[in-house]
Every structure is written in C-alpha cells, then in structure tokens.
Design an enzyme around this catalytic site. Structure first.
Site, PDB file in Angstrom:
ATOM      1  N   GLY A  91      17.231  11.804  40.494  1.00 21.72           N
ATOM      2  CA  GLY A  91      15.712  11.284  41.075  1.00 21.72           C
ATOM      3  C   GLY A  91      16.407  10.018  41.884  1.00 21.72           C
ATOM      4  CB  THR A  92      17.741   6.953  40.516  1.00 22.73           C
ATOM      5  OG1 THR A  92      16.910   6.915  39.273  1.00 22.73           O
ATOM      6  CG2 THR A  92      18.310   5.620  41.002  1.00 22.73           C
ATOM      7  CB  ALA A 150      15.430  18.569  38.092  1.00 22.17           C
ATOM      8  CG  HIS A 151      15.039  14.130  33.729  1.00 26.90           C
ATOM      9  ND1 HIS A 151      14.327  13.128  33.059  1.00 26.90           N
ATOM     10  CD2 HIS A 151      15.344  13.045  34.821  1.00 26.90           C
ATOM     11  CE1 HIS A 151      14.292  12.028  33.634  1.00 26.90           C
ATOM     12  NE2 HIS A 151      14.816  12.127  34.659  1.00 26.90           N
ATOM     13  CB  CYS A 165       9.330  -6.707  22.250  1.00 27.05           C
ATOM     14  SG  CYS A 165       7.694  -6.103  22.311  1.00 27.05           S
TER      15      CYS A 165
END
Lengths: 80, 379
Positions: B81-82, B200-201, B324
């Site tokens: 996707g990136t 897709a994931h 954190c």
C-alpha cells in the site's frame, strides 16, 4: 522567555508520558483557584496532552513558555 | 480454526487490530494456493505457463476493477500500500504542469507524509476535533499556482472519520490523490481522484500487495525508474499468486460488506457508549460518519504501552497511538492534529467475524484494567 511567573512550577523533565499530566493532576490543588501551574516537560506528548487534560478537566490552558534551559513549560490556570 | 480467535494454551484470544492487518480471508487462501502452482511463470512469456500466469494476472486486475468500479487499465498491483501511495502521489506531482507543492491534511498516513517530504513541498491543512478536514481549507490552499496536487485520505486509519473526498471541487484542475487504504473494500471507493491507493492486507488479502489506481487521462508520470514488464506504472516481477489472492479477498469482502458493516457498526456503537462511561476517558473520531469496524479512545493517566500489555495478557490484541507504544516515541500525529489526548490510547478494529460475546468480554475486562493501571500511579 524567562521569568514566567507561575505560582508553582513542576519539574517533569525526563519524565515520559503520562507522568507529566499525572504530576499536574496531583498538584492542581496546591495552588488557589485562579493560580497557575507550569509543567516543565521534555516529553513531546505533553504539548498535546496538557491542553487536552485542561479541556477534559475544565481547567484553563494559558499557553507555552520556555524555561531557562530551553525546556518548554506548559502553563495551566486552576479555575475550579 | 478461524484466524481471528485462536484457542491456545493461554486461553481464548480475541484479536482487535484488524486495521493493522486483517487475517487472511479464506477466499484469498484458496486462490493463493491454486495460483502458487498455476501462476509462477513470467507473464510476459509466450509459452503455456507464461500465458497461464498472464491470464491469472489479467483476471486479478479485472476483478479488482469490477469491485472498485474502475477500468481494468486503471489498476496496477504494487508491492505494498505504501508503494501505491508513493507512486500515485508522486506520479501526479511529476505530471503536474503547475508546481510541486502538495496540499495535504494533517491526518494523512505516514506513507503520504513521507512521500510529500521526499518529492514535494508540504502545505499542511488542519482538521477539526473529530479528525475531519474541511473542503474550504483544502480548496483555498489549492489556489496558489505552485500547488501541483492535493492529497486527502478516504477515511482516517487511526480514528475512522470519513473524509468528504467525493464532494471536493478543486480549483484550476488541480488533481486529487486519495489514500484509500483504510476503507478499500469496506466502503465504496469515492469519486473525484486522479490517483488512489489501497493495501490488500487491510481487507484480508495477503501482505505485499498494494493497488495503485490511475484515472484514464490523468496527468500521471512514473516518478521512479521504469521497467519493461506487463504494466508500465510499476516495476519488478509480478507477484501473480498474491495479486490473485488479493482480488479474491476483495471480491469476497465487497460481497459480504452490507451484512458485515452493519454488524460491525452496531458493535462499535456499543463499544463507544460503554467506554465513554469509564471516568476521564475520551472517545475520539466521528461517531456516525466513520469506518464501520474501528474506534479509538484514550484514558487519562494511563500509560499506553502498559495498557496494550495488560490487555494482551488478558487475551486481547489492540493497537495504541501513544508515544510510549510507538517505534518513534512520538505521539500519534493524527491524535495531536485533532488536539485530543495522546496517552493511554487504544485503537480497536474488529475482524469480520468478531462476535458480540467477544466485544462484551472485552468491555467486561477493560474498566478493571484501566482502574488497576491508574491505581499503580496513585490516580
């Protein structure tokens, strides 16, 4: 800006979130209603979380100052 | 065995972090297994295995196009996707006749923000306290002659708020890039974009498959080195089995979404009201106009990392946007832009088979976990 005149300054340098906000909550009643508390914090989340705490707890967020060592100080006025 | 709930030696587990990655859809598994044997070959070759691979790849493209209501030649498969975000956004910048300034919202995914800082000049537009970006702010900023592209997500990946992508009317034909990763498959794709991206994931396909959409006629130019393969918008050997599995999962998710979305929307409503009753809690994001499966909230005085750990020990997998709990040790840029609490944060996202009983069990455990963590710090 130095010489920020708060009634109480909390040294929260090197504390990780959410400790600066916990310190603020625990010391709120150390100042009179109308008095101010400065939270000196190196934790980057404090810039968002101190104003967010003020909105959630109905206190007034005054703004951000800078301490002598360059650390930001987030100033809160106790209104209740 | 379902992927979402696994009986292990440590008891029943409920995974509520599908927005990070959805378990593989059974339809994807089936397609993938078949295609591993049938789709291994080079789809450019003219021999039979090559033609088989090409057929599977074309089929995957056609299915994705139909599910998203776009043309097959507008669909490219990327490695993530990136990568789809990077290629989609930067390709519009490269094709722009105007400048390389990119107007984008403050609540875009890191993939967008990294692409902007790599290949353009950032013009950041703020959001309201629900994480919504207002049309007029984007439009006003897009007027400047140096603006080449506007980027606006379809929905926010951390708080679920849906953006008004389809209603945006940009001046001077400035193209719109839409990061649709958070909503693709779950919601119909909005209109109005020149390029868009999906992952897709996040809909139950395999990891390592992104979908890049480029509108026919859009001024898009490949921002990276080209390749002499099937699809000129991407580079590298095609992962045919994974593309086919992604398409099969998308088909299944789109077919199931009316029923699944209604169930998830109601469960999230239930979570939102139950969590809001816990003292000193902020439930954030739009309560109605939102992704069906996702909800985010923060507890005052609670350490986000400790909260994730405590819930994990009790069998619940959740995500957190608190500093954190982040690899960067920075609070979530989305929560900061919304000016809401960043510590003590939890993002819940339901799988397609999350049950009411699982949600109730979570809601039964949560108040005690929060109270215990607050007691540890004297609150």
């Amino acid at each position: 800006m130095s010489g920020h005149q708060v009634d109480l300054e909390l040294d929260c340098r090197e504390m990780r979130c959410p400790m600066p906000v916990i310190e603020l909550a625990q010391h709120l009643e150390d100042v009179e209603v109308g008095g101010t508390i400065g939270v000196a914090a190196t934790d980057v989340a404090a810039r968002v979380d101190v104003p967010a705490w003020c909105r959630m707890r109905d206190q007034e967020y005054v703004g951000e100052r800078v301490a002598h060592d360059g650390v930001p100080v987030f100033v809160v006025r106790r209104v209740s | 065995m379902t992927n979402a709930s696994v009986e292990s030696g440590q008891g029943h587990r409920t995974e509520l972090d599908t927005a990070s990655s959805e378990p593989l859809h059974p339809a994807a598994r089936q397609a993938m297994l078949a295609a591993l044997d049938q789709g291994y070959a080079d789809p450019r070759r003219l021999h039979r295995p090559g033609r088989n691979a090409r057929l599977l790849l074309d089929n995957a493209r056609a299915v994705v196009a139909e599910c998203l209501d776009v043309r097959p030649d507008e669909v490219s498969f990327t490695g993530s996707g990136t990568e789809a975000v990077h290629r989609g956004l930067l390709g519009l910048v490269r094709g722009s006749r105007r400048g390389s300034a990119i107007v984008h919202s403050a609540v875009e995914h890191a993939a967008v923000r990294h692409a902007v800082s790599w290949g353009g000049t950032a013009v950041e537009v703020q959001c309201d306290e629900w994480g919504r970006v207002h049309d007029r702010d984007l439009v006003q900023n897009a007027i400047a002659p140096e603006v080449g592209v506007v980027a606006l997500q379809s929905a926010n990946h951390e708080v679920g708020t849906i953006q008004s992508v389809g209603e945006l009317e940009l001046p001077n034909d400035v193209p719109l890039f839409t990061d649709a990763c958070a909503s693709m498959g779950r919601l119909p794709l909005p209109s109005g974009w020149s390029a868009a991206a999906g992952s897709a994931h996040k809909w139950g396909g395999p990891a390592g498959v992104g979908v890049l959409l480029v509108r026919k006629g859009a001024r898009w130019r490949n921002p990276f080195p080209g390749d002499d393969r099937v699809d000129e918008r991407v580079a590298g050997f095609e992962n045919v089995p994974a593309a086919l599995a992604a398409a099969a999962a998308l088909r299944a998710v789109v077919d199931e979404r009316d029923a699944v979305n209604a169930r998830q929307h109601a469960l999230v409503d239930r979570i939102r009201s139950a969590v809001a009753v816990i003292p000193d809690t902020q439930v954030v994001g739009d309560s109605v106009d939102r992704l069906p499966h996702l909800v985010t909230f923060s507890f005052l005085y609670v350490d986000g990392e400790a909260l994730v750990d405590a819930l994990d020990r009790r069998g619940f997998g959740v995500a957190s946007g608190s500093a954190c709990a982040a690899s960067t040790l920075e609070p979530s840029a989305v929560l900061a832009a919304m000016r809401v609490l960043t510590h003590g944060n939890v993002r819940l996202s339901l799988t397609r088979d999350t049950t009411e009983a699982e949600v109730d069990r979570f809601l039964g455990v949560l108040p005690g976990v929060v109270a215990d963590l607050r007691a540890e710090v004297g609150m």
